[in-house]
Design a protein around this motif. Structure first.
Motif, mmCIF file in Angstrom:
data_model
loop_
_atom_site.group_PDB
_atom_site.id
_atom_site.type_symbol
_atom_site.label_atom_id
_atom_site.label_comp_id
_atom_site.label_asym_id
_atom_site.label_seq_id
_atom_site.Cartn_x
_atom_site.Cartn_y
_atom_site.Cartn_z
ATOM 1 N N UNK A 96 43.255 18.867 -3.406
ATOM 2 C CA UNK A 96 43.151 19.996 -2.486
ATOM 3 C C UNK A 96 42.496 21.200 -3.160
ATOM 4 N N UNK A 97 42.815 21.400 -4.422
ATOM 5 C CA UNK A 97 42.243 22.515 -5.171
ATOM 6 C C UNK A 97 40.720 22.398 -5.251
ATOM 7 N N UNK A 98 40.240 21.215 -5.596
ATOM 8 C CA UNK A 98 38.794 20.996 -5.703
ATOM 9 C C UNK A 98 38.119 21.192 -4.350
ATOM 10 N N UNK A 99 38.773 20.704 -3.289
ATOM 11 C CA UNK A 99 38.223 20.870 -1.944
ATOM 12 C C UNK A 99 38.206 22.348 -1.529
ATOM 13 N N UNK A 100 39.308 23.053 -1.713
ATOM 14 C CA UNK A 100 39.405 24.450 -1.280
ATOM 15 C C UNK A 100 38.490 25.361 -2.092
ATOM 16 N N UNK A 101 38.344 25.054 -3.380
ATOM 17 C CA UNK A 101 37.435 25.825 -4.233
ATOM 18 C C UNK A 101 35.978 25.427 -4.021
ATOM 19 N N UNK A 102 35.773 24.317 -3.277
ATOM 20 C CA UNK A 102 34.434 23.783 -3.017
ATOM 21 C C UNK A 102 33.680 23.533 -4.322
ATOM 22 N N UNK A 103 34.358 22.838 -5.231
ATOM 23 C CA UNK A 103 33.763 22.513 -6.530
ATOM 24 C C UNK A 103 32.933 21.239 -6.361
ATOM 25 N N UNK A 104 31.627 21.392 -6.360
ATOM 26 C CA UNK A 104 30.734 20.253 -6.091
ATOM 27 C C UNK A 104 30.286 19.529 -7.357
ATOM 28 N N UNK A 105 30.185 20.277 -8.450
ATOM 29 C CA UNK A 105 29.725 19.690 -9.710
ATOM 30 C C UNK A 105 30.803 19.906 -10.761
ATOM 31 N N UNK A 106 31.368 18.812 -11.219
ATOM 32 C CA UNK A 106 32.416 18.901 -12.226
ATOM 33 C C UNK A 106 31.899 18.369 -13.558
ATOM 34 N N UNK A 107 32.457 18.910 -14.619
ATOM 35 C CA UNK A 107 31.968 18.608 -15.965
ATOM 36 C C UNK A 107 32.379 17.212 -16.416
ATOM 37 N N UNK A 108 31.792 16.803 -17.526
ATOM 38 C CA UNK A 108 32.154 15.519 -18.128
ATOM 39 C C UNK A 108 33.621 15.526 -18.550
ATOM 40 N N UNK A 109 34.125 16.706 -18.957
ATOM 41 C CA UNK A 109 35.536 16.795 -19.361
ATOM 42 C C UNK A 109 36.464 16.561 -18.173
ATOM 43 N N UNK A 110 36.105 17.096 -17.007
ATOM 44 C CA UNK A 110 36.923 16.870 -15.811
ATOM 45 C C UNK A 110 36.948 15.385 -15.464
ATOM 46 N N UNK A 111 35.807 14.732 -15.571
ATOM 47 C CA UNK A 111 35.741 13.302 -15.294
ATOM 48 C C UNK A 111 36.562 12.508 -16.315
ATOM 49 N N UNK A 112 36.500 12.946 -17.576
ATOM 50 C CA UNK A 112 37.295 12.281 -18.606
ATOM 51 C C UNK A 112 38.782 12.450 -18.329
#
Length: 208
Positions: free
Chosen positions: A97-113
């Motif tokens: 929900x946080x990612x959706x509400x913040x509209x974070x479209x591009x996340x870093x390699x660290x977030x993916x890790x």
């Protein structure tokens, strides 16, 4: 007097397994959301739906606990375990929900890790819970719990490095705040997986 009319055990392990499967499903949906960065609303709603199903299982477990006279493991352990498992799913849903509400479209390699580590932790939780119905599995359960501890430590290191890089390289304060919050939520998922592992270890030790 009335205790003899109450059920003697209840299907607690079935409920644990159902909830653990939802934890893993939710973590995979969250990881897909982070990896792709598209269709955020649909994926966030998927995670929300999974979390609501988990809530129902948690309520069913607690209701069954109140109706059951003799439980397969300590009553407090049952309550603590299902509650902490529910906390994992809550944090997964909060992260989506946080990612959706913040509209974070591009996340870093660290977030993916971090999201990948979350999935690994949830896989381990599911495996440990699946073995819990027999204390003959004690050694295997303890080994899985140690793996969860290691993964939580890995997530902590990734988060610290990610936040350090944010403060060095991210010029946009809003983006910095958004990403830091996402990192912290993802790492907290692994914290709760470790909490579940600690509860499971205690159950194994008490029933060995």
């Amino acid at each position: 007097m009335f205790s003899r009319f109450m059920p003697r055990e209840g299907k607690f392990f079935d409920l644990f397994n159902e909830h653990a499967a939802l934890i893993l499903e939710g973590s995979r949906e969250l990881a897909a959301l982070i990896a792709n960065g598209d269709d955020l609303e649909r994926r966030a709603r998927n995670v929300e739906s999974i979390e609501k199903r988990g809530d129902k299982i948690t309520r069913s477990t607690i209701e069954l606990l109140h109706k059951t006279f003799i439980t397969p493991i300590d009553r407090d352990d049952i309550h603590h375990l299902i509650s902490e498992m529910d906390n994992i799913l809550d944090l997964i849903e909060d992260s989506a929900q946080l990612i959706f509400l913040y509209d974070v479209r591009v996340l870093s390699a660290e977030a993916k890790k971090l999201s990948d580590i979350c999935v690994e932790c949830c896989e381990k939780v599911k495996s440990a819970v699946g073995l819990l119905s027999s204390m003959d599995n004690g050694d295997a359960i303890m080994a899985i719990c140690h793996d969860i501890d290691r993964l939580e430590s890995d997530a902590d290191h990734v988060m610290r490095a990610a936040i350090g890089r944010l403060f060095r390289d991210e010029p946009d304060v809003k983006e910095l705040i958004k990403l830091r919050t996402v990192y912290e939520h993802l790492e907290t998922v692994t914290d709760h997986c470790e909490d579940v592992a600690n509860i499971i270890q205690g159950i194994v030790i008490e029933n060995a």
